[in-house]
Design a protein around this motif. Structure first.
Motif, PDB file in Angstrom:
ATOM      1  N   PHE A  64      32.484  30.273  61.422  1.00 22.51           N
ATOM      2  CA  PHE A  64      31.777  31.051  62.451  1.00 22.51           C
ATOM      3  C   PHE A  64      30.938  32.109  61.753  1.00 22.51           C
ATOM      4  CE2 PHE A  64      32.213  34.755  65.562  1.00 22.51           C
ATOM      5  CZ  PHE A  64      31.014  34.427  66.176  1.00 22.51           C
ATOM      6  N   THR A  65      29.696  31.822  61.547  1.00 32.08           N
ATOM      7  CA  THR A  65      28.778  32.723  60.862  1.00 32.08           C
ATOM      8  C   THR A  65      27.486  32.817  61.655  1.00 32.08           C
ATOM      9  OG1 THR A  65      27.843  30.923  59.553  1.00 32.08           O
ATOM     10  CG2 THR A  65      29.697  32.133  58.580  1.00 32.08           C
ATOM     11  N   PHE A  66      26.718  33.797  61.296  1.00 33.99           N
ATOM     12  CA  PHE A  66      25.413  33.945  61.929  1.00 33.99           C
ATOM     13  C   PHE A  66      24.531  32.733  61.648  1.00 33.99           C
ATOM     14  CE2 PHE A  66      20.955  35.226  61.403  1.00 33.99           C
ATOM     15  CZ  PHE A  66      20.673  35.680  62.687  1.00 33.99           C
ATOM     16  N   LEU A  67      24.663  32.168  60.455  1.00 28.72           N
ATOM     17  CA  LEU A  67      23.849  31.023  60.085  1.00 28.72           C
ATOM     18  C   LEU A  67      24.153  29.816  60.962  1.00 28.72           C
ATOM     19  CD1 LEU A  67      21.745  29.986  58.063  1.00 28.72           C
ATOM     20  CD2 LEU A  67      23.636  29.278  56.589  1.00 28.72           C
ATOM     21  N   GLY A  68      25.438  29.530  61.178  1.00 30.21           N
ATOM     22  CA  GLY A  68      25.809  28.373  61.976  1.00 30.21           C
ATOM     23  C   GLY A  68      25.324  28.477  63.409  1.00 30.21           C
ATOM     24  N   LEU A  69      25.494  29.623  64.024  1.00 27.56           N
ATOM     25  CA  LEU A  69      25.041  29.794  65.402  1.00 27.56           C
ATOM     26  C   LEU A  69      23.523  29.837  65.487  1.00 27.56           C
ATOM     27  CD1 LEU A  69      27.648  32.354  66.803  1.00 27.56           C
ATOM     28  CD2 LEU A  69      27.557  29.882  67.094  1.00 27.56           C
ATOM     29  N   SER A  70      22.863  30.259  64.419  1.00 26.53           N
ATOM     30  CA  SER A  70      21.398  30.233  64.398  1.00 26.53           C
ATOM     31  C   SER A  70      20.890  28.798  64.454  1.00 26.53           C
ATOM     32  CB  SER A  70      20.874  30.917  63.134  1.00 26.53           C
ATOM     33  OG  SER A  70      21.201  32.289  63.139  1.00 26.53           O
ATOM     34  N   PHE A  71      21.547  27.889  63.755  1.00 25.85           N
ATOM     35  CA  PHE A  71      21.160  26.487  63.812  1.00 25.85           C
ATOM     36  C   PHE A  71      21.246  25.962  65.237  1.00 25.85           C
ATOM     37  CE2 PHE A  71      22.724  25.983  59.189  1.00 25.85           C
ATOM     38  CZ  PHE A  71      21.482  26.372  58.715  1.00 25.85           C
ATOM     39  N   VAL A  72      22.340  26.296  65.924  1.00 28.34           N
ATOM     40  CA  VAL A  72      22.524  25.829  67.306  1.00 28.34           C
ATOM     41  C   VAL A  72      21.441  26.408  68.207  1.00 28.34           C
ATOM     42  CG1 VAL A  72      24.060  25.884  69.299  1.00 28.34           C
ATOM     43  CG2 VAL A  72      25.004  25.531  67.013  1.00 28.34           C
ATOM     44  N   SER A  73      21.189  27.714  68.084  1.00 27.17           N
ATOM     45  CA  SER A  73      20.193  28.373  68.942  1.00 27.17           C
ATOM     46  C   SER A  73      18.793  27.807  68.710  1.00 27.17           C
ATOM     47  CB  SER A  73      20.193  29.881  68.676  1.00 27.17           C
ATOM     48  OG  SER A  73      21.465  30.439  68.908  1.00 27.17           O
ATOM     49  N   LEU A  74      18.416  27.623  67.452  1.00 25.21           N
ATOM     50  CA  LEU A  74      17.084  27.105  67.147  1.00 25.21           C
ATOM     51  C   LEU A  74      16.950  25.649  67.557  1.00 25.21           C
ATOM     52  CD1 LEU A  74      16.545  28.801  63.677  1.00 25.21           C
ATOM     53  CD2 LEU A  74      15.343  29.311  65.814  1.00 25.21           C
ATOM     54  N   ALA A  75      18.037  24.883  67.459  1.00 26.24           N
ATOM     55  CA  ALA A  75      17.995  23.492  67.908  1.00 26.24           C
ATOM     56  C   ALA A  75      17.757  23.419  69.412  1.00 26.24           C
ATOM     57  CB  ALA A  75      19.291  22.782  67.538  1.00 26.24           C
ATOM     58  N   VAL A  76      18.436  24.273  70.170  1.00 26.86           N
ATOM     59  CA  VAL A  76      18.234  24.310  71.622  1.00 26.86           C
ATOM     60  C   VAL A  76      16.807  24.739  71.948  1.00 26.86           C
ATOM     61  CG1 VAL A  76      18.922  25.459  73.760  1.00 26.86           C
ATOM     62  CG2 VAL A  76      20.665  24.737  72.123  1.00 26.86           C
ATOM     63  N   LEU A  77      16.294  25.731  71.207  1.00 30.14           N
ATOM     64  CA  LEU A  77      14.944  26.236  71.462  1.00 30.14           C
ATOM     65  C   LEU A  77      13.889  25.152  71.256  1.00 30.14           C
ATOM     66  CD1 LEU A  77      12.832  28.470  71.904  1.00 30.14           C
ATOM     67  CD2 LEU A  77      13.029  29.009  69.465  1.00 30.14           C
ATOM     68  N   PHE A  78      13.922  24.487  70.116  1.00 29.76           N
ATOM     69  CA  PHE A  78      12.879  23.504  69.826  1.00 29.76           C
ATOM     70  C   PHE A  78      13.038  22.225  70.646  1.00 29.76           C
ATOM     71  CE2 PHE A  78      12.460  26.172  66.014  1.00 29.76           C
ATOM     72  CZ  PHE A  78      11.077  26.330  65.987  1.00 29.76           C
ATOM     73  N   SER A  79      14.265  21.856  70.979  1.00 22.78           N
ATOM     74  CA  SER A  79      14.441  20.696  71.866  1.00 22.78           C
ATOM     75  C   SER A  79      13.942  21.020  73.269  1.00 22.78           C
ATOM     76  CB  SER A  79      15.911  20.271  71.908  1.00 22.78           C
ATOM     77  OG  SER A  79      16.727  21.300  72.442  1.00 22.78           O
ATOM     78  N   SER A  80      14.044  22.284  73.665  1.00 21.76           N
ATOM     79  CA  SER A  80      13.494  22.705  74.960  1.00 21.76           C
ATOM     80  C   SER A  80      11.975  22.607  74.962  1.00 21.76           C
ATOM     81  CB  SER A  80      13.922  24.138  75.278  1.00 21.76           C
ATOM     82  OG  SER A  80      15.324  24.265  75.299  1.00 21.76           O
ATOM     83  N   LEU A  81      11.351  22.958  73.842  1.00 24.19           N
ATOM     84  CA  LEU A  81       9.891  22.847  73.738  1.00 24.19           C
ATOM     85  C   LEU A  81       9.445  21.392  73.865  1.00 24.19           C
ATOM     86  CD1 LEU A  81       9.121  25.359  70.829  1.00 24.19           C
ATOM     87  CD2 LEU A  81       8.854  25.721  73.289  1.00 24.19           C
ATOM     88  N   ILE A  82      10.216  20.485  73.275  1.00 28.09           N
ATOM     89  CA  ILE A  82       9.890  19.057  73.393  1.00 28.09           C
ATOM     90  C   ILE A  82      10.030  18.605  74.839  1.00 28.09           C
ATOM     91  CG2 ILE A  82      10.586  16.736  72.715  1.00 28.09           C
ATOM     92  CD1 ILE A  82      11.429  17.872  70.020  1.00 28.09           C
ATOM     93  N   LEU A  83      11.054  19.100  75.524  1.00 23.80           N
ATOM     94  CA  LEU A  83      11.287  18.698  76.913  1.00 23.80           C
ATOM     95  C   LEU A  83      10.132  19.101  77.814  1.00 23.80           C
ATOM     96  CD1 LEU A  83      13.263  17.548  79.062  1.00 23.80           C
ATOM     97  CD2 LEU A  83      14.093  19.889  79.358  1.00 23.80           C
ATOM     98  N   VAL A  84       9.563  20.293  77.589  1.00 19.54           N
ATOM     99  CA  VAL A  84       8.481  20.770  78.461  1.00 19.54           C
ATOM    100  C   VAL A  84       7.133  20.175  78.086  1.00 19.54           C
ATOM    101  CG1 VAL A  84       9.693  22.926  78.946  1.00 19.54           C
ATOM    102  CG2 VAL A  84       8.095  22.832  77.025  1.00 19.54           C
ATOM    103  N   GLY A  85       7.103  19.311  77.087  1.00 18.70           N
ATOM    104  CA  GLY A  85       5.861  18.595  76.796  1.00 18.70           C
ATOM    105  C   GLY A  85       5.176  18.964  75.505  1.00 18.70           C
ATOM    106  N   ILE A  86       5.740  19.874  74.728  1.00 18.85           N
ATOM    107  CA  ILE A  86       5.138  20.242  73.441  1.00 18.85           C
ATOM    108  C   ILE A  86       5.660  19.256  72.394  1.00 18.85           C
ATOM    109  CG2 ILE A  86       4.817  22.083  71.736  1.00 18.85           C
ATOM    110  CD1 ILE A  86       5.400  24.100  73.909  1.00 18.85           C
TER     111      ILE A  86
END
Length: 224
Positions: A64-86
């Motif tokens: 449980f580190t900042f790095l591990g949760l950052s990967f999860v957060s950034l993965a959700v962010l960029f997958s959301s961008l793909i979903l909205v059409g980017i």
């Protein structure tokens, strides 16, 4: 309300089982070739749920580190961008890279969890299966990134620049399980290096985890 409490207690006790369930649902959906908006929404929701469970797994372990949760957060962010059409290539690359790192972080966390416990529990059995699928999913995302960076990195019967996600996932499971059943061949140097690394990790994981589970079972029987 009581049903929700019972559900939450079960989730807290067996997060690895829920992770396996979500990945099984994602695998079933991968059989369909429809890429309608409804299909993309469902797969995105399941992917986000899997990442949230991964975040839960990471929080339960020393990883449980900042790095591990950052990967999860950034993965959700960029997958959301793909979903909205980017659908730009760099967005897809970043989404897949961060998803791969998030899955690898969870796999590492579950390994630490299994090796720190002294007795075999039900959740550890689910964790053993979850780590295997997490590694396979993580490498599949790396293969997807590879073919985005280097077109024609993998060959099938067609000459398509990019292979389907299910084909990449099938290749990943084939290499990791050492069955070699996939008809998809890595061609580019990067793809072949990734395949070599996965074959090594798959063989070592099976050897290490089987010996560990046997040892935990032996310790449990000696305790009784």
């Amino acid at each position: 309300m009581q049903a929700f409490v019972n559900f939450w207690c079960t989730f807290k006790q067996l997060p690895s089982a829920w992770l396996l369930l979500l990945q099984s649902l994602m695998l079933v959906l991968a059989m369909f070739s429809s890429y309608s908006q409804s299909y993309r929404v469902v797969t995105w929701v399941l992917g986000v749920l899997a990442l949230l469970v991964i975040a839960k797994v990471i929080r339960q372990t020393p990883v449980f580190t900042f790095l591990g949760l950052s990967f999860v957060s950034l993965a959700v962010l960029f997958s959301s961008l793909i979903l909205v059409g980017i659908d730009q290539r760099w967005v897809q690359i970043l989404a897949h890279v961060f998803e791969a790192f998030a899955y690898f972080s969870a796999a590492y966390g579950l390994l630490r969890y299994m090796f720190e416990d002294r007795y075999l529990t039900l959740d550890e059995l689910f964790a053993a299966g979850a780590v295997f699928t997490l590694l396979a999913w993580g490498f599949a995302f790396l293969y997807s990134t590879c073919q985005l960076l280097i077109p024609h990195s993998f060959s099938l019967n067609s000459m398509a620049q990019q292979q389907q996600w299910l084909d990449l996932l099938f290749l990943s499971f084939s290499l990791q399980s050492a069955t070699g059943l996939s008809d998809l061949m890595p061609l580019s140097p990067l793809a072949r290096v990734l395949a070599i690394v996965q074959m090594f990790c798959g063989v070592m994981y099976l050897a290490v985890i089987v010996s560990r589970l046997i040892a935990l079972q032996y310790i449990g029987e000696r305790k009784i």
